[in-house]
Enzyme design. Structure first.
Site, PDB file in Angstrom:
ATOM      1  N   GLY A 339      86.960 -10.974 107.415  1.00  0.00           N
ATOM      2  CA  GLY A 339      85.537 -10.974 107.052  1.00  0.00           C
ATOM      3  C   GLY A 339      84.735 -11.871 107.966  1.00  0.00           C
ATOM      4  O   GLY A 339      83.958 -12.722 107.508  1.00  0.00           O
ATOM      5  N   ALA A 340      84.910 -11.666 109.303  1.00  0.00           N
ATOM      6  CA  ALA A 340      84.230 -12.539 110.266  1.00  0.00           C
ATOM      7  C   ALA A 340      82.888 -11.955 110.710  1.00  0.00           C
ATOM      8  O   ALA A 340      82.208 -12.534 111.545  1.00  0.00           O
ATOM      9  CB  ALA A 340      85.133 -12.764 111.478  1.00  0.00           C
ATOM     10  N   GLY A 343      78.231 -14.153 107.209  1.00  0.00           N
ATOM     11  CA  GLY A 343      78.340 -15.280 106.289  1.00  0.00           C
ATOM     12  C   GLY A 343      79.349 -16.359 106.645  1.00  0.00           C
ATOM     13  O   GLY A 343      79.413 -16.836 107.786  1.00  0.00           O
ATOM     14  N   ARG A 364      85.025  -4.791 108.824  1.00  0.00           N
ATOM     15  CA  ARG A 364      84.881  -3.329 108.958  1.00  0.00           C
ATOM     16  C   ARG A 364      83.830  -2.970 109.997  1.00  0.00           C
ATOM     17  O   ARG A 364      83.905  -1.941 110.627  1.00  0.00           O
ATOM     18  CB  ARG A 364      84.496  -2.718 107.604  1.00  0.00           C
ATOM     19  CG  ARG A 364      85.635  -2.654 106.610  1.00  0.00           C
ATOM     20  CD  ARG A 364      85.126  -2.339 105.225  1.00  0.00           C
ATOM     21  NE  ARG A 364      84.125  -3.328 104.810  1.00  0.00           N
ATOM     22  CZ  ARG A 364      83.480  -3.310 103.642  1.00  0.00           C
ATOM     23  NH1 ARG A 364      83.728  -2.355 102.780  1.00  0.00           N
ATOM     24  NH2 ARG A 364      82.601  -4.245 103.347  1.00  0.00           N
ATOM     25  N   SER A 470      86.107 -19.588  94.930  1.00  0.00           N
ATOM     26  CA  SER A 470      84.712 -19.739  94.493  1.00  0.00           C
ATOM     27  C   SER A 470      84.681 -20.630  93.252  1.00  0.00           C
ATOM     28  O   SER A 470      85.697 -20.767  92.546  1.00  0.00           O
ATOM     29  CB  SER A 470      84.148 -18.360  94.145  1.00  0.00           C
ATOM     30  OG  SER A 470      82.915 -18.479  93.479  1.00  0.00           O
ATOM     31  N   TYR A 483      84.078 -10.369  88.694  1.00  0.00           N
ATOM     32  CA  TYR A 483      84.074 -11.214  89.903  1.00  0.00           C
ATOM     33  C   TYR A 483      84.789 -12.536  89.606  1.00  0.00           C
ATOM     34  O   TYR A 483      85.648 -12.984  90.360  1.00  0.00           O
ATOM     35  CB  TYR A 483      82.646 -11.457  90.403  1.00  0.00           C
ATOM     36  CG  TYR A 483      82.625 -12.343  91.644  1.00  0.00           C
ATOM     37  CD1 TYR A 483      83.172 -11.907  92.845  1.00  0.00           C
ATOM     38  CD2 TYR A 483      82.080 -13.636  91.601  1.00  0.00           C
ATOM     39  CE1 TYR A 483      83.177 -12.722  93.982  1.00  0.00           C
ATOM     40  CE2 TYR A 483      82.081 -14.455  92.718  1.00  0.00           C
ATOM     41  CZ  TYR A 483      82.625 -13.992  93.912  1.00  0.00           C
ATOM     42  OH  TYR A 483      82.641 -14.803  95.027  1.00  0.00           O
ATOM     43  N   PRO A 513      83.522 -22.646  96.941  1.00  0.00           N
ATOM     44  CA  PRO A 513      82.105 -23.025  96.998  1.00  0.00           C
ATOM     45  C   PRO A 513      81.292 -22.454  95.853  1.00  0.00           C
ATOM     46  O   PRO A 513      81.643 -21.421  95.277  1.00  0.00           O
ATOM     47  CB  PRO A 513      81.629 -22.416  98.330  1.00  0.00           C
ATOM     48  CG  PRO A 513      82.708 -21.499  98.806  1.00  0.00           C
ATOM     49  CD  PRO A 513      83.842 -21.511  97.824  1.00  0.00           C
ATOM     50  N   VAL A 516      76.101 -19.981  98.211  1.00  0.00           N
ATOM     51  CA  VAL A 516      76.063 -20.206  99.674  1.00  0.00           C
ATOM     52  C   VAL A 516      75.056 -19.241 100.295  1.00  0.00           C
ATOM     53  O   VAL A 516      75.196 -18.016 100.160  1.00  0.00           O
ATOM     54  CB  VAL A 516      77.447 -19.935 100.319  1.00  0.00           C
ATOM     55  CG1 VAL A 516      77.420 -20.315 101.798  1.00  0.00           C
ATOM     56  CG2 VAL A 516      78.564 -20.677  99.598  1.00  0.00           C
TER      57      VAL A 516
HETATM   58  N1  LIG Z   1      77.973 -16.541  99.296  1.00  0.00           N
HETATM   59  C1  LIG Z   1      78.354 -17.169  98.216  1.00  0.00           C
HETATM   60  O1  LIG Z   1      77.514 -17.628  97.426  1.00  0.00           O
HETATM   61  C2  LIG Z   1      79.812 -17.365  97.926  1.00  0.00           C
HETATM   62  C3  LIG Z   1      80.165 -18.324  96.994  1.00  0.00           C
HETATM   63  C4  LIG Z   1      81.504 -18.539  96.725  1.00  0.00           C
HETATM   64  C5  LIG Z   1      82.456 -17.795  97.373  1.00  0.00           C
HETATM   65  N2  LIG Z   1      82.094 -16.840  98.262  1.00  0.00           N
HETATM   66  C6  LIG Z   1      83.180 -16.082  98.912  1.00  0.00           C
HETATM   67  O2  LIG Z   1      83.090 -16.262 100.311  1.00  0.00           O
HETATM   68  C7  LIG Z   1      83.717 -15.177 100.970  1.00  0.00           C
HETATM   69  C8  LIG Z   1      82.804 -14.723 102.098  1.00  0.00           C
HETATM   70  O3  LIG Z   1      81.615 -14.218 101.556  1.00  0.00           O
HETATM   71  P1  LIG Z   1      80.196 -14.461 102.180  1.00  0.00           P
HETATM   72  O4  LIG Z   1      79.423 -15.204 101.200  1.00  0.00           O
HETATM   73  O5  LIG Z   1      80.299 -14.981 103.545  1.00  0.00           O
HETATM   74  O6  LIG Z   1      79.674 -12.959 102.139  1.00  0.00           O
HETATM   75  P2  LIG Z   1      79.243 -11.937 103.298  1.00  0.00           P
HETATM   76  O7  LIG Z   1      78.229 -12.567 104.166  1.00  0.00           O
HETATM   77  O8  LIG Z   1      78.882 -10.679 102.607  1.00  0.00           O
HETATM   78  O9  LIG Z   1      80.577 -11.713 104.121  1.00  0.00           O
HETATM   79  C9  LIG Z   1      81.659 -11.011 103.590  1.00  0.00           C
HETATM   80  C10 LIG Z   1      82.641 -10.655 104.670  1.00  0.00           C
HETATM   81  O10 LIG Z   1      83.735  -9.979 104.076  1.00  0.00           O
HETATM   82  C11 LIG Z   1      83.980  -8.772 104.782  1.00  0.00           C
HETATM   83  N3  LIG Z   1      84.478  -7.746 103.912  1.00  0.00           N
HETATM   84  C12 LIG Z   1      83.989  -7.386 102.702  1.00  0.00           C
HETATM   85  N4  LIG Z   1      84.685  -6.345 102.219  1.00  0.00           N
HETATM   86  C13 LIG Z   1      85.625  -6.037 103.129  1.00  0.00           C
HETATM   87  C14 LIG Z   1      86.646  -5.060 103.219  1.00  0.00           C
HETATM   88  N5  LIG Z   1      86.851  -4.180 102.246  1.00  0.00           N
HETATM   89  N6  LIG Z   1      87.430  -5.019 104.300  1.00  0.00           N
HETATM   90  C15 LIG Z   1      87.227  -5.910 105.290  1.00  0.00           C
HETATM   91  N7  LIG Z   1      86.300  -6.855 105.273  1.00  0.00           N
HETATM   92  C16 LIG Z   1      85.487  -6.917 104.211  1.00  0.00           C
HETATM   93  C17 LIG Z   1      82.649  -8.383 105.372  1.00  0.00           C
HETATM   94  O11 LIG Z   1      82.844  -7.655 106.564  1.00  0.00           O
HETATM   95  P3  LIG Z   1      82.514  -6.091 106.757  1.00  0.00           P
HETATM   96  O12 LIG Z   1      81.414  -5.770 105.752  1.00  0.00           O
HETATM   97  O13 LIG Z   1      82.097  -5.982 108.170  1.00  0.00           O
HETATM   98  O14 LIG Z   1      83.771  -5.424 106.462  1.00  0.00           O
HETATM   99  C18 LIG Z   1      82.031  -9.727 105.683  1.00  0.00           C
HETATM  100  O15 LIG Z   1      82.422 -10.129 106.972  1.00  0.00           O
HETATM  101  C19 LIG Z   1      83.975 -14.141  99.894  1.00  0.00           C
HETATM  102  O16 LIG Z   1      85.332 -14.173  99.540  1.00  0.00           O
HETATM  103  C20 LIG Z   1      83.134 -14.594  98.746  1.00  0.00           C
HETATM  104  O17 LIG Z   1      83.648 -14.184  97.491  1.00  0.00           O
HETATM  105  C21 LIG Z   1      80.799 -16.621  98.562  1.00  0.00           C
END
Ligand SMILES: NC(=O)c1ccc[n+]([C@@H]2O[C@H](COP(=O)([O-])OP(=O)(O)OC[C@H]3O[C@@H](n4cnc5c(N)ncnc54)[C@H](OP(=O)(O)O)[C@@H]3O)[C@@H](O)[C@H]2O)c1
Length: 587
Positions: A339-340, A343, A364, A470, A483, A513, A516
């Protein structure tokens, strides 16, 4: 040929006055060409006719005062056969007056200085040899030995000399050994020390101390299983190293044993440590044993041919290793981030890239990965490899890792970050597709990737897995049901993985976290509804970079430290539901 001087000559500070057979020397020195004359002189010296040999060379030097080869051999013979070190030094100094680049003369002067324990002078003479000819056999090794043994403040320098020696002769086990000691005990470069101790064992499997040193080092680095293995091998080679205290401290069983048998023993071991104090004394004693003084002060090898003459104590030159630049890039390790493309994953990639790690990036959205790769290559001159798959697809995950090029297979750090939330609804109104997407991505996806990468880590006994969980994995909140359940599963898996992997020297950590921003998280959760996704306007949440920094910190602790879990939130957030939404500008 060995040191075949007569007993009388060996004890004298000056050559004996009376030649054994006076007839030859003057006559031959007048008739023979320099080369056969030198050969003839060595024949006399080796057959015990020390005075004749020296007289022959001495006369020849008188007749050809400008001939450096003759004078060098005269000096060499005075030192080796006549034990006339002062005379030898005088001859060498005269030689260097008219032939200032005579490397053998400097080398012999260095050895004579060592003989008189004048180590700063010896160092200077060897350095002169290296300045004239950096490929002179063993010159860097000799420099290393002097700096290592005799000059307390030159440990760093000693390491540099041994590195140079090893570039020229990678099979010098002793240089590897001493370099490993310096790296371990003086320079704090433990993993590099491990590498050189391993080289010693490869070159000299019966080395009396390398296994033991590795055992102590692995023990300190927290790899108990490797420490135990090397301790056993050390004892096999050198039974003296076996002591009851060391037996107890190093003892370690693999976890195939029933846990209830292993645990009490491991717990009992915690207070034990190998006998490091005794190690220190042993180390000093063995350094004295290995001291090169004897070897350096016993001139021995026979010149194979008069020109060029080998120096006292020098060995035949082995193939030189190709010179590599001192500034060669250090491989900091390979980091895989799922998921690079957005975010937290993208911010984490950024920090590791900035710090020179090799990156294996997944997601993806291929075009985003391509853009990151191009930028990191351009900005940081960094090798980046891309894997383009959906983590929910077990076959795609398996194929992606099976088809990785060789150099991208050894993942040092796996950051399981890919994840998402879909929807926000009470349980009785939940969308099945949302549920499946979250369960398949956050739980199964993390498992598929881990299953593909962890076996290599176990094989190599090295690795670090960092899961992005999380606060939703610590507490539930209204309508966050599934979730929260998936993140509780991540929390459980982090702990479970650690139990399975710690005994393979693999660290497992987690960062959990709160809210975010700088992510697409809210947008994804609300199906691209930008209005609903505006959930951070009235408070300051964490940024993606804040989380990335913590991940980087966790990953860069010394090998004996595993930060297990970090729960982090913005200052205005106290829990999943208590958020100070009075505005983000006031702070
Ligand atoms: N943002 C928050 O408030 C928060 C808080 C606590 C924890 N988190 C956790 O932090 C992690 C990163 O999330 P983020 O906040 O950075 O969100 P984000 O900006 O939406 O990034 C999510 C990443 O995951 C990848 N991804 C999602 N579904 C996928 C799939 N089926 N196959 C491959 N890659 C996939 C996406 O890439 P593609 O779409 O290009 O595949 C994207 O790079 C997650 O595990 C999330 O639960 C987030």
């Amino acid at each position: 040929a060995g040191c075949a001087t007569t007993g009388a000559a060996a004890d004298q500070a000056e050559p004996a006055a009376q030649p054994e057979s006076q007839a030859h020397a003057p006559a031959e020195s007048a008739t023979l060409e320099p080369e056969p004359l030198v050969q003839r002189a060595y024949a006399l010296l080796d057959s015990g006719k020390t005075v004749d040999g020296l007289l022959l060379l001495g006369k020849a030097v008188e007749e050809h005062p400008e001939n450096s080869t003759l004078r060098y051999h005269y000096a060499f013979a005075l030192a080796k056969y006549g034990k006339d070190y002062r005379g030898a030094s005088q001859q060498l100094e005269t030689l260097l007056e008219h032939d200032p680049l005579h490397e053998d003369a400097y080398f012999l002067l260095a050895e004579l200085a060592e003989l008189h324990k004048d180590y700063p002078a010896a160092l200077e003479y060897y350095q002169k040899v290296a300045d004239i000819n950096s490929e002179y056999p063993d010159v860097y090794y000799r420099l290393g030995l002097i700096a290592f043994h005799h000059l307390d403040k030159k440990k760093k320098k000693a390491a540099k000399y041994f590195k140079k020696a090893l570039k020229r002769d990678p099979e010098n086990a002793d240089a590897h050994y001493r370099l490993a000691i310096l790296l371990n005990e003086h320079l704090g470069k433990y993993w590099k020390a491990v590498k050189h101790f391993q080289q010693v064992i490869e070159l000299d499997p019966k080395h009396p101390f390398a296994h033991y040193d590795l055992a102590v080092l692995y023990h300190r680095l927290g790899d108990r299983s490797a420490a135990w293995k090397h301790y056993q091998q050390a004892v096999e080679v050198n039974p003296e190293l076996k002591t009851p205290q060391n037996d107890k401290a190093f003892h370690y069983e693999l976890a195939e044993e029933p846990l209830d048998e292993v645990m009490p023993r491991l717990q009992g071991q915690e207070a034990e440590a190998p006998d490091f104090q005794q190690d220190r004394q042993r180390l000093e004693a063995r350094m004295a044993d290995l001291s090169p003084e004897e070897e350096a002060t016993a001139p021995s090898p026979e010149p194979a041919s008069p020109t060029p003459p080998p120096a006292v104590g020098s060995e035949p030159q082995k193939g030189s290793a190709p010179e590599t630049a001192e500034t060669e890039k250090v491989d900091k390790g390979l980091v895989l981030i799922t998921g690079a493309t957005a975010g937290i994953g993208r911010a984490t990639a950024e920090i590791f890239a900035r710090n020179g790690y090799r990156l294996l990036l997944t997601g993806r959205r291929k075009e985003r990965l391509d853009a990151l790769q191009a930028r990191f290559r351009e900005e940081f001159d960094l090798p980046v490899h891309l894997l383009h798959f959906d983590v929910r697809d077990p076959e795609a995950v398996k194929a992606a890792f099976e088809n990785l090029p060789e150099e991208w297979r050894e993942v040092d750090i796996l950051i399981n970050n890919a994840g998402l939330a879909r929807g926000l609804a009470p349980i009785h109104e939940g969308d099945l597709e949302h549920w499946n997407t979250m369960i398949d991505t956050n739980i199964k996806g993390l498992l598929y990737v881990t299953r593909a990468v962890a076996p290599g880590m176990v094989r190599r006994r090295k690795g670090h897995i960092i899961n992005v969980a999380s606060t939703a994995g610590k507490e539930v909140y209204p309508q966050g049901n599934v979730y929260c359940a998936t993140k509780h599963a991540v929390d459980a898996l982090t702990r479970a993985m650690r139990l399975d992997l710690y005994q393979h020297n693999i660290r497992v950590s987690q960062v959990a976290p709160g809210h975010v921003e700088e992510t697409e998280f809210a947008l994804v959760r609300f199906d691209g509804d930008t209005e609903r996704a505006k959930i951070y306007e009235d408070f300051q949440p964490l940024t993606a970079r804040d989380v990335a920094e913590v991940i980087y910190f966790i990953a860069t602790r010394p090998p004996h430290v595993n930060i297990q879990d970090v729960l982090m939130m913005g200052t205005q957030q106290a829990s999943s539901i208590f958020i100070d939404r009075s505005g983000r500008t006031k702070r």
